[in-house]
Design a protein around this motif. Structure first.
Motif, mmCIF file in Angstrom:
data_model
loop_
_atom_site.group_PDB
_atom_site.id
_atom_site.type_symbol
_atom_site.label_atom_id
_atom_site.label_comp_id
_atom_site.label_asym_id
_atom_site.label_seq_id
_atom_site.Cartn_x
_atom_site.Cartn_y
_atom_site.Cartn_z
ATOM 1 N N LEU A 258 0.832 -1.216 0.000
ATOM 2 C CA LEU A 258 0.000 0.000 0.000
ATOM 3 C C LEU A 258 0.862 1.260 0.000
ATOM 4 N N ARG A 259 2.002 1.199 0.674
ATOM 5 C CA ARG A 259 2.899 2.353 0.705
ATOM 6 C C ARG A 259 3.592 2.548 -0.638
ATOM 7 N N GLU A 260 4.095 1.459 -1.233
ATOM 8 C CA GLU A 260 4.842 1.550 -2.482
ATOM 9 C C GLU A 260 3.959 2.000 -3.646
ATOM 10 N N THR A 261 2.673 1.702 -3.592
ATOM 11 C CA THR A 261 1.771 2.117 -4.667
ATOM 12 C C THR A 261 1.211 3.516 -4.434
ATOM 13 N N GLY A 262 1.555 4.132 -3.312
ATOM 14 C CA GLY A 262 1.095 5.489 -3.032
ATOM 15 C C GLY A 262 -0.323 5.551 -2.496
ATOM 16 N N ALA A 263 -0.919 4.402 -2.127
ATOM 17 C CA ALA A 263 -2.312 4.381 -1.681
ATOM 18 C C ALA A 263 -2.509 5.178 -0.386
ATOM 19 N N VAL A 264 -1.613 4.975 0.580
ATOM 20 C CA VAL A 264 -1.738 5.694 1.856
ATOM 21 C C VAL A 264 -1.505 7.188 1.651
ATOM 22 N N ARG A 265 -0.520 7.519 0.838
ATOM 23 C CA ARG A 265 -0.209 8.921 0.560
ATOM 24 C C ARG A 265 -1.387 9.603 -0.132
ATOM 25 N N TRP A 266 -1.986 8.900 -1.099
ATOM 26 C CA TRP A 266 -3.120 9.457 -1.828
ATOM 27 C C TRP A 266 -4.294 9.697 -0.890
ATOM 28 N N LEU A 267 -4.566 8.717 -0.038
ATOM 29 C CA LEU A 267 -5.693 8.836 0.882
ATOM 30 C C LEU A 267 -5.487 9.983 1.864
ATOM 31 N N SER A 268 -4.283 10.076 2.403
ATOM 32 C CA SER A 268 -4.014 11.132 3.392
ATOM 33 C C SER A 268 -4.100 12.513 2.765
ATOM 34 N N SER A 269 -3.625 12.655 1.513
ATOM 35 C CA SER A 269 -3.671 13.958 0.849
ATOM 36 C C SER A 269 -5.111 14.398 0.599
ATOM 37 N N ARG A 270 -6.014 13.422 0.400
ATOM 38 C CA ARG A 270 -7.422 13.755 0.175
ATOM 39 C C ARG A 270 -8.124 14.144 1.469
ATOM 40 N N LEU A 271 -7.655 13.620 2.586
ATOM 41 C CA LEU A 271 -8.353 13.811 3.849
ATOM 42 C C LEU A 271 -7.852 14.994 4.670
ATOM 43 N N LEU A 272 -6.576 15.380 4.496
ATOM 44 C CA LEU A 272 -5.993 16.389 5.390
ATOM 45 C C LEU A 272 -6.516 17.794 5.098
ATOM 46 N N GLY A 273 -6.454 18.224 3.843
ATOM 47 C CA GLY A 273 -7.015 19.522 3.472
ATOM 48 C C GLY A 273 -6.297 20.694 4.115
ATOM 49 N N ARG A 274 -7.060 21.804 4.313
ATOM 50 C CA ARG A 274 -6.503 23.043 4.870
ATOM 51 C C ARG A 274 -7.290 23.432 6.109
ATOM 52 N N PRO A 275 -6.793 23.085 7.286
ATOM 53 C CA PRO A 275 -7.530 23.363 8.530
ATOM 54 C C PRO A 275 -7.453 24.838 8.915
ATOM 55 N N SER A 276 -8.394 25.248 9.776
ATOM 56 C CA SER A 276 -8.465 26.648 10.194
ATOM 57 C C SER A 276 -7.694 26.920 11.480
ATOM 58 N N SER A 277 -7.315 25.868 12.219
ATOM 59 C CA SER A 277 -6.606 26.040 13.483
ATOM 60 C C SER A 277 -5.786 24.799 13.780
ATOM 61 N N VAL A 278 -4.948 24.881 14.822
ATOM 62 C CA VAL A 278 -4.135 23.729 15.223
ATOM 63 C C VAL A 278 -5.028 22.581 15.658
ATOM 64 N N ARG A 279 -6.059 22.877 16.438
ATOM 65 C CA ARG A 279 -6.969 21.819 16.893
ATOM 66 C C ARG A 279 -7.684 21.165 15.707
ATOM 67 N N ALA A 280 -8.111 21.969 14.747
ATOM 68 C CA ALA A 280 -8.765 21.416 13.557
ATOM 69 C C ALA A 280 -7.800 20.531 12.781
ATOM 70 N N ALA A 281 -6.531 20.952 12.731
ATOM 71 C CA ALA A 281 -5.518 20.146 12.039
ATOM 72 C C ALA A 281 -5.322 18.810 12.752
ATOM 73 N N GLN A 282 -5.292 18.846 14.072
ATOM 74 C CA GLN A 282 -5.131 17.599 14.834
ATOM 75 C C GLN A 282 -6.295 16.651 14.596
ATOM 76 N N VAL A 283 -7.507 17.181 14.584
ATOM 77 C CA VAL A 283 -8.687 16.339 14.373
ATOM 78 C C VAL A 283 -8.696 15.774 12.960
ATOM 79 N N ARG A 284 -8.399 16.620 11.960
ATOM 80 C CA ARG A 284 -8.415 16.174 10.565
ATOM 81 C C ARG A 284 -7.349 15.109 10.315
ATOM 82 N N MET A 285 -6.292 15.163 11.076
ATOM 83 C CA MET A 285 -5.229 14.169 10.930
ATOM 84 C C MET A 285 -5.539 12.903 11.739
ATOM 85 N N MET A 286 -6.006 13.066 12.978
ATOM 86 C CA MET A 286 -6.186 11.906 13.861
ATOM 87 C C MET A 286 -7.325 10.994 13.421
#
Length: 587
Positions: A70-98
């Motif tokens: 999954l790592r070598e095919t970029g699947a995890v990277r692709w999924l994370s890039s779609r989910l992280l986005g641009r948060p409005s605050s540190v707490r929002a960033a933590q939630v969007r990542m966790m």
């Protein structure tokens, strides 16, 4: 106490003491202890080495390969890039990542997930202007919490399940622990999001404490029909890349300054400036390709190549000539993808750069290039760039199907988890989602040795009666009350886990759980689940769980940072386990 019991206790206690008060490798310490027990005749050879044939251990090894696919095919990277986005605050960033990390870790072994996410989250933090220390510890803790949602989320669960089948003849479904793990994970993530602001300080990562002035000029092109074709620079996310800057766009020979509103077109040549890690990320970005078509003339697939840094010497034949004039690919069998020169910004195309002594070149080459040219006088220094092979994006769908198949087979019980895991690992290699060499390298052999040896030591404590005596004491203290017994077993397991690795702690404590169940004349399942939760949910020290250790340096943390948030988080997960386990498996 019998002599064998005394010997087994002393050997086990010595191993724990060595690990607690030294930096000795756990695999070496436990393997040494196992050899001592065999030499002293505490248990038969077959019993001592039986841990290395444990189903859980084999499943853990297979899951490393699945995660590598999954790592070598970029699947995890692709999924994370779609989910992280641009948060409005540190707490929002933590939630969007966790939140996504928690659920991804429920489906994959959490250690490889963290290994993949560290550079992704670090780059994302730089783009958003957030201190990476605010995100990497929550990343580790979310992955740990997510690993307890399913049986395959963490190697600890697989080890305990293997012991459960081997020594108690009982098995669990892939979602058997979800009623405990999911509520605990949700409560844990909410707790981190609420208190992280006060309990996780802002730290400066080790990598940022020393300025890296070596910036490369690199040229990439927009792939026709790719995900960036037709998007603006801002929509493509190229206006906020952290340690790499898009400063110019060359369109059919006409150059103009890059701006967020500029629409990208197929064939555009984009000129970037950035440090080596950022250039590696560019090479892995879907929709971008090296502007120099020479890379596609090298022999073999790109996915088998790596990036190499080489410093030009004053005796090299390329000095005083442009890279294109010197026919670099024909001469060395490698292609220059970027050039760095004492922090100066080189605005010309890579192929038009006139080389000087001391220039640092970033090359795309076969792995054999490093050994072949390490001592050649044309270069002062040649070194490979870690984790720089381009992802196998064309195999991403195949890797996702393999994971879905693994989940289906394991969930429906069509095959035992160990067989399903091995089948998935082999399929990843057969479908070329991961090469055989990368599959071998993905397996964390020291972890497997530690698990196998710890199981052997646990068996020694069991056959000599040590675990029975300890279990009787815990059962006596628990007064046959399941809630109190679960609490005591959880606390002892947590202490052992913080001294050694989580897998070793699980292997050492399982015989105690089995003896406690026998003493209370109930199923061992509630105690096995307790060990899964206690050994996995290790937050108090960076050495208690390997994902904590993985983020320790990149986050710039201090030991006390883990203690500050780890103690209340451990207390919370303990309370959830003591509440839910007797409720679900009580008699």
């Amino acid at each position: 106490m019998p002599v064998d019991a005394v010997i087994a206790s002393l050997v086990a206690a010595s191993a724990l003491a060595v690990l607690a008060f030294s930096r000795a490798a756990p695999d070496f310490v436990f393997l040494t202890a196992l050899v001592v027990l065999m030499l002293l005749g505490v248990m038969p050879l077959e019993t001592a080495l039986g841990g290395f044939a444990n189903e859980g251990l084999i499943t853990v090894g297979a899951m490393y390969v699945v995660a590598a696919g999954l790592r070598e095919t970029g699947a995890v990277r692709w999924l994370s890039s779609r989910l992280l986005g641009r948060p409005s605050s540190v707490r929002a960033a933590q939630v969007r990542m966790m939140v996504p990390v928690t659920f991804i870790s429920a489906l994959l072994n959490n250690t490889p997930v963290v290994a993949v996410m560290i550079p992704t989250v670090s780059e994302w933090a730089r783009k958003q202007g957030i201190s990476v220390s605010h995100l990497l510890m929550p990343l580790s803790h979310a992955a740990v919490l997510g690993g307890t949602i399913t049986l395959i989320g963490t190697s600890t669960n697989l080890v305990v399940h293997g012991l459960l089948r081997q020594q108690a003849g009982e098995g669990l479904g892939i979602f058997a622990i979800t009623p405990v793990g999911l509520p605990t994970a949700i409560v844990g993530v909410v707790f981190i999001a609420v208190v992280a602001k006060w309990l996780i300080p802002e730290r400066l990562p080790v990598a940022q404490k020393v300025a890296d002035a070596r910036e490369y000029s690199v040229e990439m092109t927009v792939v026709e029909g790719g995900p960036l074709d037709g998007k603006t620079v801002a929509e493509a996310g190229l206006d906020a890349l952290g340690e790499v800057t898009l400063f110019e766009v060359d369109r059919q020979g006409a150059r103009e300054q890059a701006s967020p509103a500029m629409t990208l077109e197929a064939g555009d040549r984009l000129l970037f400036l950035g440090v080596v890690d950022a250039v590696v990320d560019l090479q892995k970005t879907p929709g971008l390709a090296p502007a120099d078509g020479q890379v596609f003339k090298l022999s073999g697939p790109r996915t088998d190549r790596i990036l190499v840094e080489a410093v030009v010497s004053d005796s090299g034949p390329m000095v005083g000539r442009t890279i294109r004039e010197g026919r670099f690919r024909s001469l060395y069998g490698a292609v220059v993808v970027a050039v760095a020169r004492n922090g100066r910004r080189l605005r010309q195309r890579v192929g038009d750069v006139v080389l000087r002594p001391g220039d640092t070149l970033l090359l795309e080459a076969d792995p054999a290039f490093v050994e072949t040219h390490r001592n050649v006088r044309d270069f002062y220094l040649v070194s490979p760039v870690p984790d720089s092979s381009p992802p196998r994006y064309e195999r991403m769908g195949a890797s996702a199907l393999v994971l879905a198949g693994l989940m289906f087979v394991a969930t429906t019980g069509l095959l035992p988890i160990v067989v399903a895991g091995l089948l998935a690992a082999v399929t990843m290699v057969v479908l070329r989602c991961v090469s055989t060499d990368a599959a071998r390298q993905a397996i964390d052999w020291p972890v497997l040795i530690t698990i196998g040896a710890a199981i052997g030591i646990g068996r020694a404590l069991e056959v000599t009666g040590v675990t029975t005596m300890l279990a009787n004491q815990l059962s006596h203290l628990g007064a046959n009350d399941l809630h109190l017994s679960v609490l005591l077993l959880y606390l002892v397991t947590v202490v052992v886990t913080e001294l050694v690795t989580n897998n070793a702690a699980a292997a050492l404590m399982f015989p105690v759980a089995l003896s406690m169940a026998n003493a209370m004349d109930i199923s061992v399942v509630p105690f096995a689940v307790t060990i899964m939760m206690a050994a996995s949910n290790s937050f108090i020290t960076p050495i208690g769980y390997q994902t904590n250790l993985m983020v320790y340096g990149p986050g710039g943390y201090r030991f006390s940072d883990f203690v500050r948030i780890g103690v209340p988080l451990t207390a919370l997960t303990c309370a959830m386990t003591v509440l839910l386990v007797p409720l679900i498996w009580g008699t």
